[in-house]
Design an enzyme around this catalytic site. Structure first.
Site, PDB file in Angstrom:
ATOM      1  N   LYS A  88      -8.424 -12.555 -19.766  1.00 12.94           N
ATOM      2  CA  LYS A  88      -7.723 -11.537 -20.587  1.00 12.94           C
ATOM      3  C   LYS A  88      -8.569 -10.280 -20.751  1.00 12.94           C
ATOM      4  O   LYS A  88      -8.077  -9.170 -20.608  1.00 12.94           O
ATOM      5  CB  LYS A  88      -7.409 -12.092 -21.991  1.00 12.94           C
ATOM      6  CG  LYS A  88      -6.239 -13.047 -22.027  1.00 12.94           C
ATOM      7  CD  LYS A  88      -5.994 -13.501 -23.454  1.00 12.94           C
ATOM      8  CE  LYS A  88      -7.169 -14.248 -23.968  1.00 12.94           C
ATOM      9  NZ  LYS A  88      -7.298 -14.881 -25.131  1.00 12.94           N
ATOM     10  N   ARG A 164      -0.342 -16.191 -31.427  1.00 10.35           N
ATOM     11  CA  ARG A 164      -0.761 -17.492 -30.923  1.00 10.35           C
ATOM     12  C   ARG A 164       0.118 -18.579 -31.507  1.00 10.35           C
ATOM     13  O   ARG A 164      -0.179 -19.766 -31.347  1.00 10.35           O
ATOM     14  CB  ARG A 164      -2.226 -17.739 -31.278  1.00 10.35           C
ATOM     15  CG  ARG A 164      -3.197 -17.248 -30.197  1.00 10.35           C
ATOM     16  CD  ARG A 164      -4.595 -17.444 -30.686  1.00 10.35           C
ATOM     17  NE  ARG A 164      -5.575 -17.639 -29.659  1.00 10.35           N
ATOM     18  CZ  ARG A 164      -6.480 -16.720 -29.309  1.00 10.35           C
ATOM     19  NH1 ARG A 164      -6.469 -15.533 -29.854  1.00 10.35           N
ATOM     20  NH2 ARG A 164      -7.392 -16.993 -28.394  1.00 10.35           N
ATOM     21  N   ARG A 199     -20.439 -17.983 -20.081  1.00 14.56           N
ATOM     22  CA  ARG A 199     -20.165 -16.594 -20.481  1.00 14.56           C
ATOM     23  C   ARG A 199     -21.233 -16.073 -21.446  1.00 14.56           C
ATOM     24  O   ARG A 199     -21.621 -16.762 -22.387  1.00 14.56           O
ATOM     25  CB  ARG A 199     -18.783 -16.559 -21.145  1.00 14.56           C
ATOM     26  CG  ARG A 199     -18.338 -15.188 -21.545  1.00 14.56           C
ATOM     27  CD  ARG A 199     -16.849 -15.127 -21.734  1.00 14.56           C
ATOM     28  NE  ARG A 199     -16.347 -15.905 -22.868  1.00 14.56           N
ATOM     29  CZ  ARG A 199     -15.071 -15.934 -23.229  1.00 14.56           C
ATOM     30  NH1 ARG A 199     -14.165 -15.259 -22.541  1.00 14.56           N
ATOM     31  NH2 ARG A 199     -14.687 -16.655 -24.258  1.00 14.56           N
ATOM     32  N   ARG A 228     -21.264 -16.370 -27.524  1.00 14.05           N
ATOM     33  CA  ARG A 228     -20.365 -16.512 -28.672  1.00 14.05           C
ATOM     34  C   ARG A 228     -20.532 -17.885 -29.297  1.00 14.05           C
ATOM     35  O   ARG A 228     -20.676 -18.874 -28.592  1.00 14.05           O
ATOM     36  CB  ARG A 228     -18.907 -16.344 -28.217  1.00 14.05           C
ATOM     37  CG  ARG A 228     -18.390 -14.950 -28.393  1.00 14.05           C
ATOM     38  CD  ARG A 228     -17.031 -14.790 -27.784  1.00 14.05           C
ATOM     39  NE  ARG A 228     -16.038 -15.754 -28.274  1.00 14.05           N
ATOM     40  CZ  ARG A 228     -14.737 -15.662 -28.011  1.00 14.05           C
ATOM     41  NH1 ARG A 228     -14.276 -14.675 -27.272  1.00 14.05           N
ATOM     42  NH2 ARG A 228     -13.891 -16.559 -28.474  1.00 14.05           N
ATOM     43  N   ARG A 239     -10.461 -25.377 -28.452  1.00 10.46           N
ATOM     44  CA  ARG A 239      -9.675 -24.145 -28.345  1.00 10.46           C
ATOM     45  C   ARG A 239      -8.574 -24.281 -27.297  1.00 10.46           C
ATOM     46  O   ARG A 239      -7.471 -23.769 -27.472  1.00 10.46           O
ATOM     47  CB  ARG A 239     -10.609 -22.972 -27.999  1.00 10.46           C
ATOM     48  CG  ARG A 239     -11.471 -22.545 -29.180  1.00 10.46           C
ATOM     49  CD  ARG A 239     -12.689 -21.743 -28.754  1.00 10.46           C
ATOM     50  NE  ARG A 239     -12.356 -20.485 -28.117  1.00 10.46           N
ATOM     51  CZ  ARG A 239     -13.178 -19.820 -27.300  1.00 10.46           C
ATOM     52  NH1 ARG A 239     -14.383 -20.309 -27.031  1.00 10.46           N
ATOM     53  NH2 ARG A 239     -12.811 -18.683 -26.783  1.00 10.46           N
TER      54      ARG A 239
HETATM   55  P1  AMP Z   1     -10.538 -15.223 -28.730  1.00 12.30           P
HETATM   56  O1  AMP Z   1     -11.550 -14.153 -28.934  1.00 12.30           O
HETATM   57  O2  AMP Z   1      -9.186 -14.669 -28.374  1.00 12.30           O
HETATM   58  O3  AMP Z   1     -11.002 -16.270 -27.751  1.00 12.30           O
HETATM   59  O4  AMP Z   1     -10.355 -15.961 -30.130  1.00 12.30           O
HETATM   60  C1  AMP Z   1     -11.447 -16.657 -30.741  1.00 12.30           C
HETATM   61  C2  AMP Z   1     -10.940 -17.462 -31.907  1.00 12.30           C
HETATM   62  O5  AMP Z   1     -10.407 -16.583 -32.914  1.00 12.30           O
HETATM   63  C3  AMP Z   1      -9.817 -18.428 -31.608  1.00 12.30           C
HETATM   64  O6  AMP Z   1     -10.320 -19.658 -31.090  1.00 12.30           O
HETATM   65  C4  AMP Z   1      -9.180 -18.593 -32.984  1.00 12.30           C
HETATM   66  O7  AMP Z   1      -9.957 -19.463 -33.804  1.00 12.30           O
HETATM   67  C5  AMP Z   1      -9.305 -17.191 -33.562  1.00 12.30           C
HETATM   68  N1  AMP Z   1      -8.118 -16.379 -33.263  1.00 12.30           N
HETATM   69  C6  AMP Z   1      -8.010 -15.367 -32.353  1.00 12.30           C
HETATM   70  N2  AMP Z   1      -6.769 -14.863 -32.339  1.00 12.30           N
HETATM   71  C7  AMP Z   1      -6.069 -15.560 -33.259  1.00 12.30           C
HETATM   72  C8  AMP Z   1      -4.723 -15.536 -33.702  1.00 12.30           C
HETATM   73  N3  AMP Z   1      -3.810 -14.698 -33.172  1.00 12.30           N
HETATM   74  N4  AMP Z   1      -4.361 -16.407 -34.668  1.00 12.30           N
HETATM   75  C9  AMP Z   1      -5.236 -17.263 -35.221  1.00 12.30           C
HETATM   76  N5  AMP Z   1      -6.510 -17.367 -34.825  1.00 12.30           N
HETATM   77  C10 AMP Z   1      -6.931 -16.527 -33.857  1.00 12.30           C
END
Ligand code: AMP
Length: 297
Positions: A88, A164, A199, A228, A239
């Site tokens: 992404k 999500r 990563r 991270r 996840r």
């Molecule tokens: P990402 O950076 O997109 O991989 O997101 C990292 C983490 O942030 C995810 O594993 C969720 O715990 C949280 N997160 C990100 N986007 C959302 C969302 N739209 N709704 C709820 N939790 C989110």
């Protein structure tokens, strides 16, 4: 402490409380038309290992797609979704470079909140550490506020990692934010885990590296790379489970404005994946041009 959102179920009362707000995005000359006069144009793109494949889950249904028939060109509104490390971030960079959209990543908004040391940030981190969704009451408002800012409204937006869950999609729709196109990147799980675990982030430049596939250029960069907190093998599996549990529900929301979804091999070069996205966005812009021409005539 409020629990994390383990799946897409969010209390109806809470969602309607979120949705029952004034709409921020004004829509002039709203018209209903067939979004897909060109069958090659997908409103949902599905990138997967199964190769290019057209799905027509609701081919018997008449599509409902809303577009603006205003004289001023409307900015693009794009949603992009995919499992952790599905590419992404890379695709968002390529899309924003070409189309000038404002990139809004829900995960970045949450990490900024954590860095700011707020109560919402503290609650968000607890959920993120478990690989679970952060409660809608935190995420929805954060995203809505960012989408409402003048730059997103003027330039258009690329929303990454949101919604999500179906409740998040419904809540955003209630505020008047709807995408023109929904892009889903789908990559085999084995590849995703390897990508996530290797990563690394350069905190100075913001550039993402992979210790095996995209190593840092110098020793100096290598020495400052960070990982991270949720990019461990254990957490990425959680996840991925969360993603898999929710993705269908989110897709089903956008099926209502979609007549076709195409499967495109996601495990190919970033340029090849972008070529597919680019072609879909170009088709969308051409359709709009044709529609505004017929409105003007
Ligand atoms: P990402 O950076 O997109 O991989 O997101 C990292 C983490 O942030 C995810 O594993 C969720 O715990 C949280 N997160 C990100 N986007 C959302 C969302 N739209 N709704 C709820 N939790 C989110």
């Amino acid at each position: 402490m409020a629990a994390c959102n383990v799946n897409s179920v969010y209390s109806a009362a809470s969602v309607s409380a979120i949705v029952a707000q004034p709409k921020l995005q004004s829509r002039t000359s709203l018209s209903r038309y067939n979004p897909n006069p060109n069958p090659k144009f997908p409103n949902i793109l599905l990138f997967s290992s199964r190769g290019v494949d057209l799905i027509s889950r609701r081919s018997s249904r008449t599509p409902n797609f809303l577009v603006l028939g205003s004289s001023k060109a409307e900015p693009l509104r794009v949603m992009i979704s995919g499992a952790p490390a599905s590419g992404k971030g890379t695709q968002c960079e390529l899309i924003t470079q070409k189309y000038g959209l404002v990139h809004i990543a829900a995960g970045d908004l949450l990490r900024a909140e954590i860095a700011a040391g707020s109560e919402n940030g503290r609650r968000a981190k607890e959920c993120m550490e478990k690989g679970q969704l952060v409660p809608d009451e935190i995420v929805v408002m954060m995203v809505k506020e960012r989408l409402s800012k003048p730059d997103s409204q003027e330039k258009g937006w690329l929303l990454d990692g949101y919604p999500r869950s179906s409740s998040q999609a419904i809540a955003l729709k209630g505020y008047g934010f709807e995408p023109d196109i929904f892009i889903l990147l789908d990559v085999p799980e084995g590849i995703l885990v390897e990508r996530v675990v290797g990563r690394r982030l350069d905190p100075v430049t913001g550039k993402i590296y992979h210790i095996k596939y995209s190593p840092p250029e110098t020793e100096e960069i290598a020495s400052r790379l960070t990982q991270r907190f949720d990019d461990t093998e254990e957490k990425v599996k959680l996840r991925l489970n969360t993603h898999n549990e929710n993705v269908e529900a989110v897709l089903s929301i956008y099926e209502d404005i979609t007549i076709k979804a195409s499967h495109i091999n996601g495990n190919v070069s970033k340029e090849d994946v972008f070529a597919q996205i680019d072609s879909a966005l170009q088709n969308l812009l051409q359709q709009r041009k044709a529609t505004s021409g017929s409105h003007a005539a």
